[in-house]
Write a protein that holds these residues in place. Structure first.
Motif, mmCIF file in Angstrom:
data_model
loop_
_atom_site.group_PDB
_atom_site.id
_atom_site.type_symbol
_atom_site.label_atom_id
_atom_site.label_comp_id
_atom_site.label_asym_id
_atom_site.label_seq_id
_atom_site.Cartn_x
_atom_site.Cartn_y
_atom_site.Cartn_z
ATOM 1 N N ASP A 252 0.892 -1.261 -0.100
ATOM 2 C CA ASP A 252 -0.106 -0.022 0.048
ATOM 3 C C ASP A 252 0.748 1.301 -0.061
ATOM 4 N N GLY A 392 -7.736 -2.228 2.873
ATOM 5 C CA GLY A 392 -7.476 -2.816 4.081
ATOM 6 C C GLY A 392 -8.434 -2.004 4.964
ATOM 7 N N LEU A 393 -8.704 -0.883 4.943
ATOM 8 C CA LEU A 393 -9.674 0.003 5.680
ATOM 9 C C LEU A 393 -10.955 -0.585 5.860
ATOM 10 N N LEU A 428 -9.940 5.699 11.842
ATOM 11 C CA LEU A 428 -9.115 4.672 11.966
ATOM 12 C C LEU A 428 -9.459 3.858 13.270
ATOM 13 N N LEU A 432 -10.707 0.176 12.594
ATOM 14 C CA LEU A 432 -9.829 -0.843 13.073
ATOM 15 C C LEU A 432 -9.996 -1.325 14.465
ATOM 16 N N HIS A 437 -5.546 -6.500 12.341
ATOM 17 C CA HIS A 437 -5.980 -6.474 10.532
ATOM 18 C C HIS A 437 -4.984 -6.995 10.077
ATOM 19 N N VAL A 441 -3.272 -0.574 5.853
ATOM 20 C CA VAL A 441 -4.208 0.378 5.670
ATOM 21 C C VAL A 441 -3.550 1.776 5.096
#
Length: 453
Positions: A252, A392-393, A428, A432, A437, A441
């Motif tokens: 990312d 990923g978020l 966040l 999260l 995770h 992100v």
């Protein structure tokens, strides 16, 4: 008279069956000599026959007892081997699936106790200072432990104690000390203990290699992430969170470019692979898009150019990306996407939506040469916030993508932070939380004050 005696003998025997040759012998005896002598002879014959039958019966009983004892012993051995095989299988699965050395050692310690292979087990790991006990105590390893470490062979510390080294190839990672209160360790037990240690050693080697690669990929990735500049007419903030579990690291990125005319170009992307290879590809794509943006190429053109670049690279990896350019003087937003989640636009706390529009496939896949990368534009209203992010978020193993996107919209609606930094932290924290995770992100946000500035 002979026939009557013969018939009487038949009745006396009842259901007892004698072979025909026996009856022939009986009848022959009855037909010879006097009745008394014949009867004595016949009864002696019967007694001999019964003795023979009893001996045969006792022999059969002995054979049956021995067979039953053998079967019981065989069943016991099969069950013992089954339990040992199950024990080793569970250790193998733990070693193959865990990339965290502490977690692996804790799981194997629990399996040793669960299968009652040992009453207690102390785990020693090799550090730069020597053997250290993982329970945190300051105890020093005894002679048996040090010898197992030095010789790389199992060492008995008495009938109820064995120390086995954790070896994988040329490497030694530590020692297991196994203790029993009553039962002694047999040679078979020592072999099983070494089998457990060998499997754990392979798992520790893999975990150590992963941790080194994970750290290297994180350093490489963080070194490539830019420091956002302060702008007068546009507020920018970015957040990056690396994966907390699994091997998902390195793909990312985010970037920000300010052209000479004041236009700000924002980019967020995600390489499909993970680890060092993904981090290297990520760096190439980030630098290329940065250069295309500085040269003045539009978002759609920049993505098309980097797509061809990736197609010509010697890599099996693909990527998704979204680019957006904002004119601070006018509030005009232009964007293009290649297989990436759409930008989020918050014009007010109640007006939060995704800029869903036609987009190109992911970068690096086969596409017809004449295919264009669609580009879109929209006039921002003063106070608008635009957020670009990686999957990923919003992606979780326990829910689908639509649920994650709806959760993100709700996070922006419910945020009451007055600053862009505060908004980023709130989003966040909401998305999260404190849970692990398994993917990186990236979150890049810009706020256009407009006439309210």
């Amino acid at each position: 008279m002979t026939d009557e005696v013969y018939a009487a003998l038949r009745r006396m025997l009842g259901d007892r069956e004698l072979s025909e040759d026996v009856w022939q012998r009986v009848r022959g005896e009855l037909e010879q000599g006097s009745l008394a002598d014949s009867l004595r002879t016949v009864f002696r014959a019967f007694v001999d026959i019964m003795d023979e039958r009893d001996q045969e019966l006792r022999w059969y009983h002995t054979e049956l007892d021995q067979t039953n004892a053998g079967l019981l012993a065989l069943h016991a051995e099969v069950d013992r081997q089954r339990r040992r095989t199950s024990f080793l299988d569970q250790v193998s699965r733990a070693a193959a699936t865990s990339l965290n050395s502490t977690q692996l050692l804790e799981e194997v310690t629990g399996l040793v106790r669960e299968h009652r292979f040992a009453d207690t087990m102390r785990v020693w790991t090799l550090t730069e200072y020597g053997l250290s006990c993982v329970d945190g105590s300051d105890d020093e390893p005894d002679r048996a432990t040090r010898r197992a470490m030095r010789t790389r062979e199992a060492v008995r510390g008495g009938p109820n104690r064995v120390s086995v080294p954790l070896t994988a190839g040329p490497y030694v990672f530590g020692v297991f000390d196994l203790h029993r209160e009553l039962a002694e360790f047999t040679d078979d037990d020592v072999g099983l203990a070494q089998g457990v240690a060998d499997r754990v050693a392979v798992g520790l080697r893999n975990a150590n290699e992963y941790e080194r690669e994970h750290e290297l990929a994180q350093r490489l990735q963080r070194a490539m992430l830019p420091t956002l500049e302060s702008l007068r007419d546009l507020d920018l903030v970015a957040r990056y969170r690396s994966a907390t579990s699994g091997i998902h690291v390195g793909g990312d990125w985010y970037d920000s470019v300010t052209r000479s005319d004041g236009t700000v170009v924002l980019t967020v992307g995600d390489v499909t692979g993970h680890g060092i290879d993904a981090a290297v590809v990520m760096g190439k794509l980030q630098n290329s898009l940065h250069a295309y943006a500085v040269e003045g190429h539009s978002p759609g053109t920049s993505l098309r150019l980097v797509h061809h670049l990736l197609r010509g690279s010697d890599t099996p990896l693909f990527a998704t990306a979204v680019m957006a350019e904002v004119e601070p003087a006018t509030g005009m937003l232009r964007w293009a996407s290649a297989g990436h989640p759409p930008p989020l636009l918050r014009e007010s706390r109640s007006a939060v939506t995704y800029l869903e529009a036609e987009h190109a496939p992911m970068l690096g896949v086969y596409l017809p040469s004449e295919l264009e990368f669609p580009e879109h534009e929209r006039k921002l209203s003063p106070g608008s916030l635009v957020a670009l992010f990686t999957d990923g978020l919003i992606e979780r193993r326990t829910s689908d993508l639509d649920t994650g996107m709806e959760r993100l919209k709700e996070a922006f609606r419910s945020c009451e932070a007055d600053t862009l930094d505060g908004t980023a932290e709130y989003v966040l924290r909401t998305m999260l939380g404190g849970s692990d995770h398994d993917d990186d992100v990236c979150l890049l946000m810009c706020h256009w004050p407009g006439r309210e500035a």
